[in-house]
Design an enzyme around this catalytic site. Structure first.
Site, PDB file in Angstrom:
ATOM      1  N   ASP A 197      -4.058   2.453  -5.003  1.00 21.27           N
ATOM      2  CA  ASP A 197      -2.711   2.460  -4.419  1.00 21.27           C
ATOM      3  C   ASP A 197      -2.387   1.226  -3.599  1.00 21.27           C
ATOM      4  OD1 ASP A 197      -4.107   2.863  -2.016  1.00 21.27           O
ATOM      5  OD2 ASP A 197      -2.532   4.178  -1.241  1.00 21.27           O
ATOM      6  N   GLU A 198      -3.131   0.153  -3.795  1.00 26.86           N
ATOM      7  CA  GLU A 198      -2.791  -1.056  -3.039  1.00 26.86           C
ATOM      8  C   GLU A 198      -3.040  -2.304  -3.876  1.00 26.86           C
ATOM      9  OE1 GLU A 198      -5.502  -2.109   0.224  1.00 26.86           O
ATOM     10  OE2 GLU A 198      -6.720  -0.402  -0.357  1.00 26.86           O
ATOM     11  N   ASP A 218       0.860  -1.193   0.000  1.00 25.98           N
ATOM     12  CA  ASP A 218       0.000   0.000   0.000  1.00 25.98           C
ATOM     13  C   ASP A 218       0.897   1.245   0.000  1.00 25.98           C
ATOM     14  OD1 ASP A 218      -3.172   0.684   1.243  1.00 25.98           O
ATOM     15  OD2 ASP A 218      -1.644   2.246   1.096  1.00 25.98           O
TER      16      ASP A 218
HETATM   17  P1  TTP Z   1      -5.460   4.974   1.534  1.00 23.45           P
HETATM   18  O1  TTP Z   1      -4.395   3.999   1.119  1.00 23.45           O
HETATM   19  O2  TTP Z   1      -6.516   4.529   2.481  1.00 23.45           O
HETATM   20  O3  TTP Z   1      -4.797   6.241   2.206  1.00 23.45           O
HETATM   21  P2  TTP Z   1      -3.430   6.960   1.908  1.00 23.45           P
HETATM   22  O4  TTP Z   1      -2.651   6.267   0.845  1.00 23.45           O
HETATM   23  O5  TTP Z   1      -3.681   8.414   1.668  1.00 23.45           O
HETATM   24  O6  TTP Z   1      -2.671   6.832   3.302  1.00 23.45           O
HETATM   25  P3  TTP Z   1      -2.050   5.513   3.973  1.00 23.45           P
HETATM   26  O7  TTP Z   1      -2.295   4.394   3.040  1.00 23.45           O
HETATM   27  O8  TTP Z   1      -0.590   5.820   4.126  1.00 23.45           O
HETATM   28  O9  TTP Z   1      -2.747   5.396   5.269  1.00 23.45           O
HETATM   29  O10 TTP Z   1      -6.185   5.522   0.258  1.00 23.45           O
HETATM   30  C1  TTP Z   1      -5.503   5.740  -0.986  1.00 23.45           C
HETATM   31  C2  TTP Z   1      -5.984   6.994  -1.653  1.00 23.45           C
HETATM   32  O11 TTP Z   1      -7.391   6.908  -1.874  1.00 23.45           O
HETATM   33  C3  TTP Z   1      -5.768   8.239  -0.806  1.00 23.45           C
HETATM   34  O12 TTP Z   1      -4.469   8.794  -1.002  1.00 23.45           O
HETATM   35  C4  TTP Z   1      -6.868   9.134  -1.293  1.00 23.45           C
HETATM   36  C5  TTP Z   1      -7.996   8.199  -1.686  1.00 23.45           C
HETATM   37  N1  TTP Z   1      -9.009   8.201  -0.610  1.00 23.45           N
HETATM   38  C6  TTP Z   1     -10.083   9.073  -0.702  1.00 23.45           C
HETATM   39  O13 TTP Z   1     -10.203   9.807  -1.675  1.00 23.45           O
HETATM   40  N2  TTP Z   1     -10.987   9.082   0.333  1.00 23.45           N
HETATM   41  C7  TTP Z   1     -10.888   8.284   1.439  1.00 23.45           C
HETATM   42  O14 TTP Z   1     -11.736   8.338   2.350  1.00 23.45           O
HETATM   43  C8  TTP Z   1      -9.785   7.367   1.513  1.00 23.45           C
HETATM   44  C9  TTP Z   1      -9.630   6.474   2.709  1.00 23.45           C
HETATM   45  C10 TTP Z   1      -8.865   7.370   0.468  1.00 23.45           C
HETATM   46 MG    MG Z   2      -2.303   4.160   0.875  1.00 25.08          MG
END
Ligand code: TTP
Ligand code: MG
Length: 389
Positions: free
Chosen positions: A104-105, A9
């Protein structure tokens, strides 16, 4: 052999891409999301903003109150899409078994890919380095024998982390964690569990299955398995099922060979009927056995030629079962079959000389009857009824 699954991720994805694009933002609290003046919400917060309590989904106005010096940026989706495509391509260079989840994962099954690197951790480091070199952003990698534990692990080691939960250590690692760390447990389920006095994953794992089933139905059964670190899901791209599987949990643990074979035969009939309805053939046959102590094993072989014939699949599965039973005499609670390496009908090699009756004829006749009158209408050979649930 235990599987080796990575969950990868990207850290603070949207915010990190913005920081790469504008180096002045590096090291600063950056929030990508809606306008704080217009009831927007936070989509992504850089790790510099996190100590202020800012997280995705929070109103941007609240985020600004918590961290007035934060820099707010509107989302640039086309940029994130490009980076996402590059990220997935990098992962695909390390293993063909990739299951992207959103932007992103992704899960990566690296079971057969470790040897050149020496260890799962070294392979994970190579992936992290490649991502950092090419995308300039960091990723966190969870390593485990199944998807759910790998996902929990990557979450625990963020940002820029690497955490391996070794085979056999799943339950002990999950036990102390709050139930909210378990994928599938949202706010509502968390509260419902709290009302039952359950706050940790270990407490959830120790609940009798009947209790959790009564409260949460089929979802409860899945959560109960996850809480025990048990998750047999394959890593596969959505919409591209590369395998067909069926399994059966017995009401009572058993070591009765005839009973096991009869149930295996029924399961083979079910997966092969599904295979034929998809007009496909399978090259790999695997059986799964879960023992009374929950230890689970799979045994797999590759057929000489892809087949959709129940008897061919069953004979192979039966051999696998017999070999396993000779080696291990422990009561069994679950038996399963999985057929994979599926190929389309056109690729199926001719298996029988023309003129002789093809075994597939019988299958076709049975499929017709079963689709008309239901799966229990007819069974061949070993099909005695099971006590499965
Ligand atoms: P995540 O992987 O949940 O969050 P992140 O990458 O910003 O942070 P981390 O993984 O380090 O905790 O989500 C990936 C992307 O998806 C995030 O950058 C933006 C988008 N997203 C939204 O638009 N709304 C949301 O509520 C979430 C959780 C994510
Ligand atoms: Mg992320």
């Amino acid at each position: 052999m235990a599987r080796c699954i990575f969950h990868i991720d990207l850290d603070a994805f949207f915010a990190s891409v913005e920081q790469v694009l504008n180096p002045k933002l590096k090291g600063k609290p950056v929030i990508v999301g809606g306008d704080p003046e217009r009831r927007g919400v936070v989509a992504s917060a850089s790790y510099e903003a996190r100590p202020f309590g800012i997280h995705a989904g929070m109103p941007s106005s609240k985020a600004r109150r918590l961290c007035p010096q934060a820099i707010f940026i509107r989302a640039h989706f086309s940029l994130y899409k490009d980076t996402s495509a590059k990220f997935m391509k990098i992962l695909g260079d390390f293993s063909p078994h990739i299951e992207p989840l959103g932007f992103d994962e992704a899960y990566l099954d690296v079971t057969g890919c470790i040897e050149p690197y020496g260890s799962p951790q070294k392979l994970a480091l190579a992936i992290k380095e490649r991502i950092h070199k090419e995308l300039k952003i960091t990723a966190s990698v969870g390593i485990a024998t199944c998807k759910v534990v790998a996902k929990i692990a990557s979450d625990l080691c963020k940002p820029d982390g690497l955490l391996e939960i070794a085979p056999g250590k799943e339950q002990a690692s999950l036990n102390p964690l709050p139930v909210a760390k378990l994928p599938g447990v949202g706010k509502k389920t968390e509260q419902a569990l709290k009302d039952m006095g359950i706050t940790t994953i270990g407490e959830l794992a120790n609940l009798p299955l009947d209790t959790i089933k009564r409260h949460f139905g089929a979802t409860g059964t899945v959560l109960h398995s996850y809480a025990q670190g048990i998750d047999d899901r394959e890593v596969e791209a959505p919409g591209e099922a590369k395998s067909i599987s069926q399994e059966l949990t017995f009401t009572r643990d058993t070591l009765d060979h005839d009973f096991l074979e009869a149930n295996l035969h029924n399961l083979c009939q079910e997966v092969c009927q599904e295979l034929r309805s998809q007009k496909k053939s399978a090259k790999c046959v695997a059986i799964k056995l879960r023992y009374a102590d929950f230890k689970t094993i799979t045994r797999q072989v590759t057929l000489q030629e892809a087949s959709d014939v129940t008897q061919a699949v069953f004979t192979t599965a039966q051999q696998l079962l017999r070999k396993t039973l000779v080696k291990q005499e422990k009561p069994i609670r679950l038996i399963g079959i999985r057929i994979s390496s599926l190929v389309g009908e056109e690729k199926q090699l001719p298996m029988f000389d023309s003129g002789t009756e093809k075994p597939g004829h019988l299958d076709k006749a049975i499929d017709k009857i079963r689709s008309k009158y239901g799966p229990t209408a007819i069974k061949t050979g070993n099909g005695i009824s099971s006590e499965g649930s």
